[in-house]
Scaffold this active site. Structure first.
Site, mmCIF file in Angstrom:
data_model
loop_
_atom_site.group_PDB
_atom_site.id
_atom_site.type_symbol
_atom_site.label_atom_id
_atom_site.label_comp_id
_atom_site.label_asym_id
_atom_site.label_seq_id
_atom_site.Cartn_x
_atom_site.Cartn_y
_atom_site.Cartn_z
ATOM 1 N N HIS A 117 32.538 47.883 32.737
ATOM 2 C CA HIS A 117 33.492 47.628 31.935
ATOM 3 C C HIS A 117 33.760 48.570 30.280
ATOM 4 O O HIS A 117 34.335 48.164 29.398
ATOM 5 C CB HIS A 117 33.425 45.821 32.011
ATOM 6 C CG HIS A 117 35.418 45.888 31.811
ATOM 7 N ND1 HIS A 117 35.778 44.739 31.572
ATOM 8 C CD2 HIS A 117 36.524 46.822 31.629
ATOM 9 C CE1 HIS A 117 36.814 44.339 31.954
ATOM 10 N NE2 HIS A 117 37.578 45.521 31.902
ATOM 11 N N ASP A 141 39.996 39.077 33.278
ATOM 12 C CA ASP A 141 38.205 39.259 33.361
ATOM 13 C C ASP A 141 37.278 37.458 33.161
ATOM 14 O O ASP A 141 38.465 36.906 32.210
ATOM 15 C CB ASP A 141 38.058 40.228 31.522
ATOM 16 C CG ASP A 141 36.012 41.116 32.084
ATOM 17 O OD1 ASP A 141 35.767 39.833 33.066
ATOM 18 O OD2 ASP A 141 35.941 41.541 31.936
ATOM 19 N N HIS A 143 34.617 37.336 31.379
ATOM 20 C CA HIS A 143 34.303 37.693 29.832
ATOM 21 C C HIS A 143 35.680 38.135 28.930
ATOM 22 O O HIS A 143 35.909 38.839 29.583
ATOM 23 C CB HIS A 143 32.712 38.721 30.386
ATOM 24 C CG HIS A 143 32.061 37.537 31.318
ATOM 25 N ND1 HIS A 143 32.479 38.247 32.505
ATOM 26 C CD2 HIS A 143 31.258 36.542 31.561
ATOM 27 C CE1 HIS A 143 31.313 38.112 33.192
ATOM 28 N NE2 HIS A 143 30.707 36.766 32.871
ATOM 29 N N ASP A 145 34.202 40.347 27.015
ATOM 30 C CA ASP A 145 33.781 41.878 26.359
ATOM 31 C C ASP A 145 34.039 41.794 25.120
ATOM 32 O O ASP A 145 34.763 43.337 24.873
ATOM 33 C CB ASP A 145 34.367 42.346 27.572
ATOM 34 C CG ASP A 145 33.832 42.105 29.157
ATOM 35 O OD1 ASP A 145 32.880 41.281 29.160
ATOM 36 O OD2 ASP A 145 34.201 42.968 29.383
ATOM 37 N N HIS A 158 29.022 47.064 28.366
ATOM 38 C CA HIS A 158 30.131 46.243 28.993
ATOM 39 C C HIS A 158 30.756 44.637 28.245
ATOM 40 O O HIS A 158 31.611 44.524 28.942
ATOM 41 C CB HIS A 158 30.227 46.618 30.707
ATOM 42 C CG HIS A 158 28.791 45.432 31.418
ATOM 43 N ND1 HIS A 158 28.989 45.091 32.472
ATOM 44 C CD2 HIS A 158 28.613 44.345 30.492
ATOM 45 C CE1 HIS A 158 28.202 43.428 32.235
ATOM 46 N NE2 HIS A 158 27.063 43.424 31.683
ATOM 47 N N ASP A 249 39.041 43.359 35.948
ATOM 48 C CA ASP A 249 37.837 42.865 36.166
ATOM 49 C C ASP A 249 37.694 42.466 37.286
ATOM 50 O O ASP A 249 37.862 41.401 37.664
ATOM 51 C CB ASP A 249 37.045 42.464 35.020
ATOM 52 C CG ASP A 249 34.819 42.390 35.136
ATOM 53 O OD1 ASP A 249 34.725 42.240 36.283
ATOM 54 O OD2 ASP A 249 34.454 42.574 34.407
ATOM 55 N N ASP A 251 35.730 40.296 38.584
ATOM 56 C CA ASP A 251 34.552 39.290 38.149
ATOM 57 C C ASP A 251 35.881 38.144 37.637
ATOM 58 O O ASP A 251 34.969 37.067 37.607
ATOM 59 C CB ASP A 251 33.708 39.145 37.559
ATOM 60 C CG ASP A 251 33.374 39.543 35.951
ATOM 61 O OD1 ASP A 251 34.996 39.748 35.364
ATOM 62 O OD2 ASP A 251 32.649 40.085 35.588
ATOM 63 N N GLU A 294 33.508 46.516 37.903
ATOM 64 C CA GLU A 294 32.481 46.361 38.302
ATOM 65 C C GLU A 294 32.518 45.514 40.176
ATOM 66 O O GLU A 294 31.992 44.646 39.740
ATOM 67 C CB GLU A 294 32.886 44.793 37.319
ATOM 68 C CG GLU A 294 32.850 44.845 35.632
ATOM 69 C CD GLU A 294 31.394 45.188 35.161
ATOM 70 O OE1 GLU A 294 30.645 45.882 36.073
ATOM 71 O OE2 GLU A 294 31.339 45.794 34.486
HETATM 72 MN MN LIG Z 1 34.615 42.512 32.129
#
Ligand SMILES: [Mn+2]
Length: 338
Positions: A117, A141, A143, A145, A158, A249, A251, A294
């Site tokens: 990312h 996402d 997260h 980031d 990332h 992302d 994730d 990712e």
């Molecule tokens: Mn990310």
């Protein structure tokens, strides 16, 4: 043909472009040095191998595949402060920014296949350079980031991508010579996060400090994904309708469904929520560039885990470019006569 319709009880008007035709410019970015795990550089090719281009064409898109970018080795790439591999990350993103700029100015909707990312830096930078005004960013996402080079606990870029791009955060960003080409190009008020559930304390402070709109998994649970998307668009469209950069992302989706990724976090989006986000953004007619990042086939423990992750990545992308679960048909379809 653009059809305007009132599409929300919240009162905003979606411009629904009846486009059965999206022109997608695929850019492969096989880059992994924004984080420590190998394998994520294989993302672009495994997603292509799942038939992405053919499936996009089957739903009426035209597709130009720009191929994979080549990224240079940077010898002696020592950390600057905590920031790891600044030379490789800086030069890869500069190259990607140019590729996204080119695809955009050639009339395509850039679709960047990562890679990790950190690539959002170059993708958003190139996108911003190719359009006349500002863009908005929808960041899906687990997260945020958004660590700065001074708050990052790991040094992996990332986890810092957004911090380099937000205008209001620049007084907190130290000089990193390899990143000197980056011009902050996004305003904090033009960003929406969806799906957060693993946020560092410093990141949480930054999000509050900048007043950034966040729909964490708590809001997804409380409001439901339909309301989250409605509020996302109300918020982003409240002044001017800007082109949307969707940075997705994998994730964000629950790791029971997409386990082949580097930093999985339990309690994520369902398949249906993950796809609904893209269907809704597609319907706005404002989607202007997409990142899908990712996917790491080496992080799956079985072939089935990798396949599930890749298949869901493809479905997310098909949703971005017109696929509806209700079904689709070509505008010129005629029933066969007996
Ligand atoms: Mn990310």
């Amino acid at each position: 043909v653009a059809i305007m319709r009132s599409a929300s009880r919240m009162g905003y008007t979606l411009s629904v472009f009846k486009r059965d035709h999206h022109s997608v410019g695929i850019i492969g970015a096989p880059f992994s040095k924004g984080q420590p795990r190998g394998g994520v550089e294989k993302g672009p090719n495994v997603i292509r191998s799942a038939g992405l281009a053919d499936k996009l064409k089957a739903q009426g898109c035209s597709v130009k595949d720009y191929g994979n970018l080549c990224f240079e080795e940077v010898p002696g790439d020592e950390p600057v402060g905590r920031v790891k591999r600044p030379g490789a990350v800086g030069s890869a993103n500069q190259r990607l920014a140019h590729a996204v700029y080119t695809a955009k100015t050639e009339g395509h909707t850039p679709l960047m296949l990562g890679g990790d990312h950190s690539l959002a830096i170059g993708s958003i930078h190139g996108h911003a350079a190719a359009i006349p005004g500002d863009l908005s960013v929808v960041w899906v996402d687990a997260h945020a980031d958004i660590n700065t080079p001074l708050t990052t606990p790991t040094g992996n870029v990332h986890g810092q991508s957004m911090s380099y791009l937000i205008r209001e955060l620049q007084s907190k960003i130290p000089v990193i010579p390899q990143f000197s080409w980056i011009k902050p190009c996004v305003s904090a008020k033009d960003i929406v996060y969806i799906g957060l559930r693993d946020v560092d304390p410093e990141e949480h402070y930054i999000l509050k400090y900048l007043g950034i709109k966040v729909f964490s998994m708590t809001e997804v649970d409380g409001l439901g994904i339909a309301r989250v998307m409605e509020e996302t668009c109300d918020y982003l469209f409240s002044h001017v309708k800007k082109p949307i950069h969707l940075s997705y992302d994998i994730d964000a989706i629950d790791p029971s469904l997409t386990p082949a990724t580097g930093t999985p976090a339990v309690g994520g989006l369902t398949y249906r929520e993950g796809v609904y986000i893209t269907e809704h953004i597609c319907q706005t007619g404002l989607l202007s560039a997409v990142d899908l990042v990712e996917v790491n086939p080496q992080q799956g423990t079985t072939e089935a885990q990798v396949q599930s992750t890749v298949d869901i990545a493809v479905d997310v992308l098909l949703g971005c470019f017109g696929r509806r679960r209700a079904g689709n048909h070509p505008a010129d379809y005629c029933l066969p006569e007996p």
